[in-house]
Every structure is written in C-alpha cells, then in structure tokens.
Design an enzyme around this catalytic site. Structure first.
Site, PDB file in Angstrom:
ATOM      1  N   MET A  81       0.824  -1.214   0.000  1.00 44.56           N
ATOM      2  CA  MET A  81       0.000   0.000   0.000  1.00 44.56           C
ATOM      3  C   MET A  81       0.859   1.266   0.000  1.00 44.56           C
ATOM      4  O   MET A  81       2.030   1.238   0.373  1.00 44.56           O
ATOM      5  CB  MET A  81      -0.906   0.021   1.229  1.00 44.56           C
ATOM      6  CG  MET A  81      -1.934  -1.083   1.273  1.00 44.56           C
ATOM      7  SD  MET A  81      -2.988  -0.989   2.735  1.00 44.56           S
ATOM      8  CE  MET A  81      -4.005   0.429   2.329  1.00 44.56           C
ATOM      9  N   HIS A  82       0.246   2.363  -0.422  1.00 48.84           N
ATOM     10  CA  HIS A  82       0.755   3.725  -0.258  1.00 48.84           C
ATOM     11  C   HIS A  82       1.906   4.107  -1.190  1.00 48.84           C
ATOM     12  O   HIS A  82       2.087   5.288  -1.482  1.00 48.84           O
ATOM     13  CB  HIS A  82       1.211   3.987   1.175  1.00 48.84           C
ATOM     14  CG  HIS A  82       0.305   3.474   2.245  1.00 48.84           C
ATOM     15  ND1 HIS A  82      -1.038   3.791   2.295  1.00 48.84           N
ATOM     16  CD2 HIS A  82       0.538   2.660   3.309  1.00 48.84           C
ATOM     17  CE1 HIS A  82      -1.582   3.206   3.354  1.00 48.84           C
ATOM     18  NE2 HIS A  82      -0.648   2.521   3.977  1.00 48.84           N
ATOM     19  N   ASP A 241      -2.552  -4.967   0.016  1.00 44.46           N
ATOM     20  CA  ASP A 241      -2.107  -6.233   0.584  1.00 44.46           C
ATOM     21  C   ASP A 241      -2.888  -6.642   1.828  1.00 44.46           C
ATOM     22  O   ASP A 241      -3.260  -7.821   1.979  1.00 44.46           O
ATOM     23  CB  ASP A 241      -0.599  -6.217   0.868  1.00 44.46           C
ATOM     24  CG  ASP A 241      -0.138  -5.018   1.683  1.00 44.46           C
ATOM     25  OD1 ASP A 241      -0.973  -4.215   2.133  1.00 44.46           O
ATOM     26  OD2 ASP A 241       1.089  -4.881   1.858  1.00 44.46           O
TER      27      ASP A 241
END
Length: 498
Positions: A81-82, A241
């Site tokens: 992520m991110h 995830d």
C-alpha cells in the site's frame, strides 16, 4: 481444469500462486528483490524491477505447471500500500517509486493537516490521519523538492496498478488501494475533491477507481502467448495487501476479523458502514469485498520483537527452544512487562518516539520470563489494536495468522489476553490467495467471495481462553499505564540523542 493466478507484490519480493477455479491452491513461485535505502529515511524501488521479477515469477510458475498452459483465465494483484509510482503523459516512469516505509515526508504531513483545517476536518474527509507512509505526502514532497519531475506527472498510481498497466496497457486502481492514498473519501467511496482542492492536487493525476473485482482489461496477446495464458485472459484489479490478506483468511462478512502476527502486527475487522466517531486510532479503508470497509489497527513490531530477542540474547537457541523456555515461566512472567515499541508505534498511540522497554526485572528473573514477557507484550499491544477496531464492528469470529500463530503458546497468550476464542486456518498464503479469490470473483468463475474458496479454507485449530485470563486482566492495565508514564521520557531520550 481452469485456473487463476494471484500475485502478491511485496517490498522484498513477489509471489505468484496458481489456484483452481474450485479454490484449491495448486502451486507457487516467488522471486526476491530489495528496495534501495538512503539517508534521511528514504526508501525507493524501481517499478521496472517489480515488472521484471513479476514476469519471471509468472514464467516460473507456468513452467512448473505445464497442465495450466492455455487454461489460466484471470490474474489479480495484491500490492504494498501507499507506495507512489509517478507516470508522465507517455505513461513512462518519471523517477523511482517512493515506498510506504519512506519517512522523508514529516513536513508534508503537517502541511496536509493545516491545509485540511485541522485533524478533525481531515478525518471527516478521509477517515485517516496524515502519516508519512501515505501517498498524498509523497505527492506534496515531489512538488516541493523535485518541481521539474512534478511538472511531468500525468498519473500517480500504486505498485499493483503498475503491474496491471504493464499487463494490459490500462491504468486503473481499486477502492482498497485508493483508500491508502489519503486522497480518498472512504465513506462515499470516491476521490475527495475537497481535499484535492485544499492541498492543490489536481484530480486529473488520479486514476479511475473500480472495485477490487473489477476488470482492468485483457492481458496483452503477446504476454498470453509467452506465459501460456488463455487468450483473452483477464487482469482483475486486485487490492491492497492487507485487504487481500483478510479476504484470503476468510474475512467476508460482518463479525469477522483477523489477527496477524508477522514482522509487524495487525488486527482487521470487517466494517459495513462507518457509524462510530472517527478518531484516528485505527485506519479505516475500503475493503475488497463489495460495499464494505475494514478497520485496521497496526503495530510496527510484533514477530520482530521475538526475532530481536533471539538475536540479542539467545542467538544459538532455536525458536522451538524459546517456546519451551517461555512455557516454563508463569503467566505474567513474574511481573516482567515488555513494551514492544522497538520502532515507535502506530495504533493506537501514533507515537514515532515510543521505545521498547523491559519493566519489572527482578533478581530471580530467568530466560523463560524474558521470552514470555516479549510474547505477552506483543499480546497486550494486540489487545490495544483490538479495542480500537471493536469501536467500529463487533468481532464474533477471529482468525489468527502469521508466524506468531505457529507458536501454540503465543496464540494461547493472545487468546487469554483478549479473553476471546481464536481460530487457526489451514491457509498461510495470505495476500496471494486473497488476490486469487478476487480473480475468481472478478472473472465470473465464482459467484461471491463467500463461495470463492470452494471450502478449501478450514479451521484446523481453535484456541480458547484458559485460566490465565484472570492474570492478564490484572497486567493489561499495567501495560497501558507503563506507556502513559513513559511517553514524556521517550521524548527526553530522543532529545538527549541529538
């Protein structure tokens, strides 16, 4: 037989998983790689490395399973992520991706809160606090520090979206990954035009958002030929995830949640509608299941606390031997309490200055007390996460996974501290299996997430609270108070190190 493939694109490697249309795990292949670490907390990766290694893992998987040739109908990707991939107008990568664990953006997080009109206003818009790991601070950092690169930005996407783009030529993201950017209106499931306006980020650079089980496109014919996929094989969006991992662990309806004790630790609970006040104690993200969200409490050091203990004090002792020693110690470790904040802490404290500590060392303290106190400290921190998550959803069925779940003692400690039964599943694939289930639903091979695993996910062991629950009822408040009492001391330590 027909198949789908789940791809888990992580920070240190990529894993591919071949799953039948009946939800049975057939085979896997993985390739490792490493991110690039720089001074100042900077962590980057080249998207080209993700693609090259993903393609290699896919080829390895298909070569291991010749029976799958011509019979793979869909793929889906679970991704870290991110992390931010910046593309120009030709969809070429402008610079290496800035990763989720990059901490260069402290100044930008403060700017975001100020631009939003304060923490409460930001939570009203996005349901999440401004943290260094999120995508929006990285966009602002690029604008302020690399204006020539920022001027070239046409799209900002996440790692798994880049793999789907390479497979299909189409740029889309899904709701669960969009939620981790800090630019997404989690309650209304759309980009936050209000926050874009306040931070000066053009919505034009944000990708189209589709459900996790939405179709990104058909995989390019040359890749289908080279990999041996069915012609017209679909690339399904997949998800973040943590969302995919929860799907893979059977969290598909209200009342279900999962505890993961890996290197870090999480408690995730399925949330339909957000009805409680949002305070920032946990992350609230859109989920890969339809019309839903999840509350996630995240601790930065869980299994790694035991790894650190082994490296530091018991280098020549196996983990099995550590468990035996810990089992000999009493519940409560004779009064030795461990604070597992070796890397600061996320939920519920959001305190980067927090430190680890052993409190209550006594003359008769033995090896087993030390080891058990570490397990208990992580268990108390899991309880902290749990208490935040249940503000948004009742958890009636809780699964436990990760390396910590392999230890019967550690699982029992968590059950006792929570005073809740926990269920151990036969699935350890996590995100890659969740991605495969998303591929099954998105391609029409399965009617629903409830049906997608085909009964192949089973509870192999149930952990029920023991009489030690009464001991932990006394020590959990002690654990909570020790952080509060030392919060200012942790700041003093930071200042003294300057």
């Amino acid at each position: 037989m027909k198949y789908v493939i789940g791809i888990d694109l992580g920070t240190s490697g990529v894993k591919t998983l071949l799953v039948s249309h009946g939800g049975e795990i057939i085979s896997s292949a993985q390739v490792s790689y490493t991110p690039d670490f720089y001074s100042g907390g900077r962590v980057e990766q080249k998207p080209a490395a993700w693609w090259e290694n993903t393609f290699k893992a896919l080829k390895d998987l298909m070569e291991k399973n010749p029976e799958a040739k011509g019979n793979v109908t869909a793929t889906a990707v679970s991704g870290q992520m991110h992390s931010s991939v910046f593309l120009d107008s030709n969809n070429e990568v402008i610079r290496p991706a800035i990763l989720w664990n990059d901490t260069r953006t402290t100044a930008q997080t403060k700017e975001i809160v100020e631009a939003a009109g304060g923490v409460k206003s930001l939570l009203d818009m996005t349901c999440n606090l401004a943290l260094e790991g999120f995508t929006l601070p990285k966009i602002l950092w690029l604008r302020e520090n690399e204006p020539e690169n920022y001027a070239r930005v046409n799209k900002v996407i996440m790692p798994k979206d880049y793999i789907n783009f390479m497979l299909t030529g189409n740029i889309k993201t899904d709701e669960s990954d969009a939620a981790g950017t800090l630019l997404f209106d989690v309650k209304n499931c759309r980009w936050s035009g209000e926050l874009c306006g306040k931070t000066g980020v053009s919505p034009r650079i944000l990708p189209e958002v589709i459900p996790s089980a939405g179709v990104v496109g058909e995989i390019k014919a040359e890749f289908c030929d080279e990999l041996g996929f069915e012609k017209g094989c679909l690339a399904i969006a997949g998800g973040a995830d943590n969302s995919c991992a929860a799907i893979g662990n059977g969290v598909v309806k209200e009342g279900q949640g999962v505890i993961s004790i890996g290197t870090s630790g999480t408690v995730i609970g399925y949330v339909g509608e957000i009805k409680s006040e949002v305070t920032g104690g946990v992350h609230l993200f859109n989920y890969s299941a339809p019309n839903s969200r999840y509350a996630m409490g995240c601790m930065l050091c869980a299994g790694e606390a035991l790894n650190w203990t082994k490296r530091t004090f018991f280098e020549n002792t196996s983990f099995d031997e550590l468990n035996v020693l810990a089992e000999k110690a009493p519940a409560g470790s004779g009064g030795l309490v461990f604070l597992p904040y070796l890397f600061g802490e996320r939920s519920p404290h959001n305190d980067p200055d927090a430190k680890g500590a052993f409190v209550g060392i006594f003359g008769g303290c033995e090896k087993g007390n030390i080891i058990r106190s570490v397990m208990e400290g992580v268990g108390y921190a899991v309880r902290d996460l749990y208490e935040e998550v249940v503000k948004f959803t009742d958890l009636n069925e809780i699964f436990i996974t990760g390396g910590g779940a392999k230890s019967k003692l550690w699982g029992q400690i968590c059950s006792d501290i929570l005073n809740k039964p926990l269920e151990v599943l036969n699935i350890s694939e996590g995100p890659s299996y969740g991605a495969a289930l998303i591929a099954l639903v998105g391609s029409g091979a399965a009617e629903s997430f409830e049906a997608a695993n085909g009964g192949n996910v089973e509870v192999v062991r149930e952990i029920t609270p023991s009489e030690n629950t009464e001991v932990y009822k006394k020590f959990y408040p002690v654990f909570r108070q020790l952080y509060k009492s030392n919060k200012e001391n942790f700041k003093l330590i930071k200042e003294a190190l300057k």
